[in-house]
Design an enzyme around this catalytic site. Sequence first.
Site, mmCIF file in Angstrom:
data_model
loop_
_atom_site.group_PDB
_atom_site.id
_atom_site.type_symbol
_atom_site.label_atom_id
_atom_site.label_comp_id
_atom_site.label_asym_id
_atom_site.label_seq_id
_atom_site.Cartn_x
_atom_site.Cartn_y
_atom_site.Cartn_z
ATOM 1 N N ARG A 37 0.878 -1.069 -0.136
ATOM 2 C CA ARG A 37 -0.107 0.065 0.052
ATOM 3 C C ARG A 37 0.958 1.108 -0.214
ATOM 4 O O ARG A 37 2.065 1.116 0.637
ATOM 5 C CB ARG A 37 -0.719 0.005 1.343
ATOM 6 C CG ARG A 37 -2.013 -0.847 1.152
ATOM 7 C CD ARG A 37 -3.008 -0.351 2.362
ATOM 8 N NE ARG A 37 -4.123 -1.326 2.496
ATOM 9 C CZ ARG A 37 -4.435 -2.493 2.935
ATOM 10 N NH1 ARG A 37 -3.326 -3.148 3.745
ATOM 11 N NH2 ARG A 37 -5.383 -3.382 2.925
ATOM 12 N N THR A 142 2.404 -9.963 6.620
ATOM 13 C CA THR A 142 1.287 -9.669 5.380
ATOM 14 C C THR A 142 -0.020 -9.481 5.883
ATOM 15 O O THR A 142 -0.861 -9.232 4.878
ATOM 16 C CB THR A 142 1.634 -10.422 4.372
ATOM 17 O OG1 THR A 142 1.803 -11.589 4.610
ATOM 18 C CG2 THR A 142 3.009 -10.059 3.610
ATOM 19 N N LEU A 319 -5.945 -10.375 15.469
ATOM 20 C CA LEU A 319 -5.963 -9.058 16.459
ATOM 21 C C LEU A 319 -4.829 -8.120 16.143
ATOM 22 O O LEU A 319 -3.803 -8.781 16.181
ATOM 23 C CB LEU A 319 -6.363 -9.318 17.628
ATOM 24 C CG LEU A 319 -7.630 -10.019 18.303
ATOM 25 C CD1 LEU A 319 -7.565 -10.433 19.391
ATOM 26 C CD2 LEU A 319 -8.807 -9.103 17.702
ATOM 27 N N HIS A 444 -14.226 6.637 42.983
ATOM 28 C CA HIS A 444 -15.684 6.451 43.267
ATOM 29 C C HIS A 444 -15.885 7.888 42.836
ATOM 30 O O HIS A 444 -15.182 8.870 43.341
ATOM 31 C CB HIS A 444 -15.985 6.234 44.668
ATOM 32 C CG HIS A 444 -17.608 6.341 44.727
ATOM 33 N ND1 HIS A 444 -18.589 5.414 44.248
ATOM 34 C CD2 HIS A 444 -18.354 7.380 45.399
ATOM 35 C CE1 HIS A 444 -19.852 6.080 44.396
ATOM 36 N NE2 HIS A 444 -19.603 7.167 45.075
#
Length: 465
Positions: A37, A142, A319, A444
Site C-alpha cells: 500500500r 502480511t 487481532l 468513586h
Amino acid sequence: MSETSYDLIIIGGGPGGYVCAIKAAQLGLKVACIEMRRALGGTCLNVGCIPSKALLHSSQKFEEAQHHLGDHGVNVSGVKLNLKKLLDRKNNVVEDLTKGIEFLFKKNKVDFVNGKAEFISATEVKVDGKKVYSAKNFVIATGSEVVSLPGIKIDEKQIVSSTGALELSKVPAHLVVVGGGYIGLELGTVWRRLGSKVTVVEFADRIVPAMDHEIGNALQKELKKQGIDFNLSTKVTNVKKDKSGLAVTLEPAAGGKTETLKCDVLLSCAGRKPYTGGLGLEAIGIELDVRGRVPVNGAFQTSVPHIFAIGDVIDGPMLAHKAEEEGVAVAELLTGQHPHINYDAIPGVVYTHPEVATVGKTEEDLKKANVAYKVGKFPFIANSRARTNGETVGMVKILSDKSSDEVLGVHIMHNEAGTMIAECVLALEYRASSEDIARTCHAHPTVSEAIKEAALAAHSKAIHA
C-alpha cells in the site's frame, strides 16, 4: 541490478510489521519495512479498525442527537445526516495516523519501501519485480484478506466487503450482513444508526460464537432492541441482482427449505484468511498449513530459521494488538532478549454500543476443560456512575479458580468495556486472584467499580448488589 542490505526486513506495514520495525530499529538494527500500500498501517489503519471506529463514533453522535440528548435536558431539533462530511472525517483520521507512522519511521531511521515483495532466495526479496533487497533476517507480517463465500461475488458497490462498507455513498434502505462476528456487528451497527434496516445472517446458532454465551446472548438481546434483526443457523447460498436491488437466497445451516430476502446492499463479513499470495514462500521451502497459515515455532521462526512470521499469517486470533506484541517479541529475540507472550491474556473487544470486552477463558471453556470455577457478576444498573451517565446496560463477569481463586477470565458488557478490560488483562498477566482485585481501591464514582464488585462477588459477596 543494485542490491540494498539490512539486518532485518519486514514484509508488511500493518500493526505487527510497523511496530516490529520501530522496535528493532530502537534496539540498534538496520531495518526496512516493505509495504505494497502507499500508506502504512495495513488493513487495520487503512480499511479496518481505525476507519470503522471513526464511523462508529460519528454514528453514535448522530444517534445521541436524534434520540438520547433530550433525556439530559438538551433539546435538539432538525437533526440531519451529512454523510459526506462523516466519511471525510473518517478519511482525515486515517490519513493523519498513516502520516504519523511515516514520521515514526523517519524518527527511528526505518526505511519504508513501497511495493510488493517476493522472495527470490532465502536471503533476498525483489520488490515489484525490480529492485533486490537482502537481509540477515526477515519477518513475514502480511496480514489477512477477506474470505469469499460461494454464491457471493463482491463488487464493492452493492455486494461489499468490510472495505466497501466504509465507503457507501448513501445509506442503504436495507443492509444484509453475512456474518455475526466482530466486524459484521460493528459495521451493521454503524449503518443501522444512520438509518438502515439491518439483518444479520449467521451460520452458527449464536452471534460471536466464541464469546462467553451468557454475555453473547445479552449482547444479541440488546442489539435486537436497537433494531437489528438476526437470522441464526442460516447460510446464504446465492445473491442475484435485479431492478429492485438484491435477492438473497437463504437456507437453514443444516439444509432445508430456502427463502429469499430482498435488500439493496449486502455486506459479506464471513471471516478473513492469511494473505500469503505472491510471496514466493514455496520457492524457499516454507509450506503453509491446511488453513493457509505459516507454521512457526515458539520463537516465531518458520522452517527457514532466519525468516520469522507474526500476526494474521500465523495461528491465533486475528487481532492488531496480538500482532504488535509478536512484532515486539521478534525484535527482542533478534537482539538477544527473552520475551514471552501470554496468549491467555490477549483481550478482544466488540465495539458496538454497548461494547463487549473479554479476556481469558469463557464459562464454556472451563466446563469443557473440567476446571472447577467460581463466578462473580455485577450489573451496571447497580453502579452509581453508570446510573448518572444513563448507561446501565450490561455487567461485569469474573471467572476464578475455585481452589486458588486465580482469575481465569473476565467478560464486560458496557459502553466503556474496551477501556475497562485493560485492568483485567493486567490481572491475568500477573495471575491475580479475585480477592486481589476486590482489595484494590477503585476511584468513586467510576464504572470500574463494577469490576471490584464482581471480584467481591467471586471471592465472597458484593457490597452494592
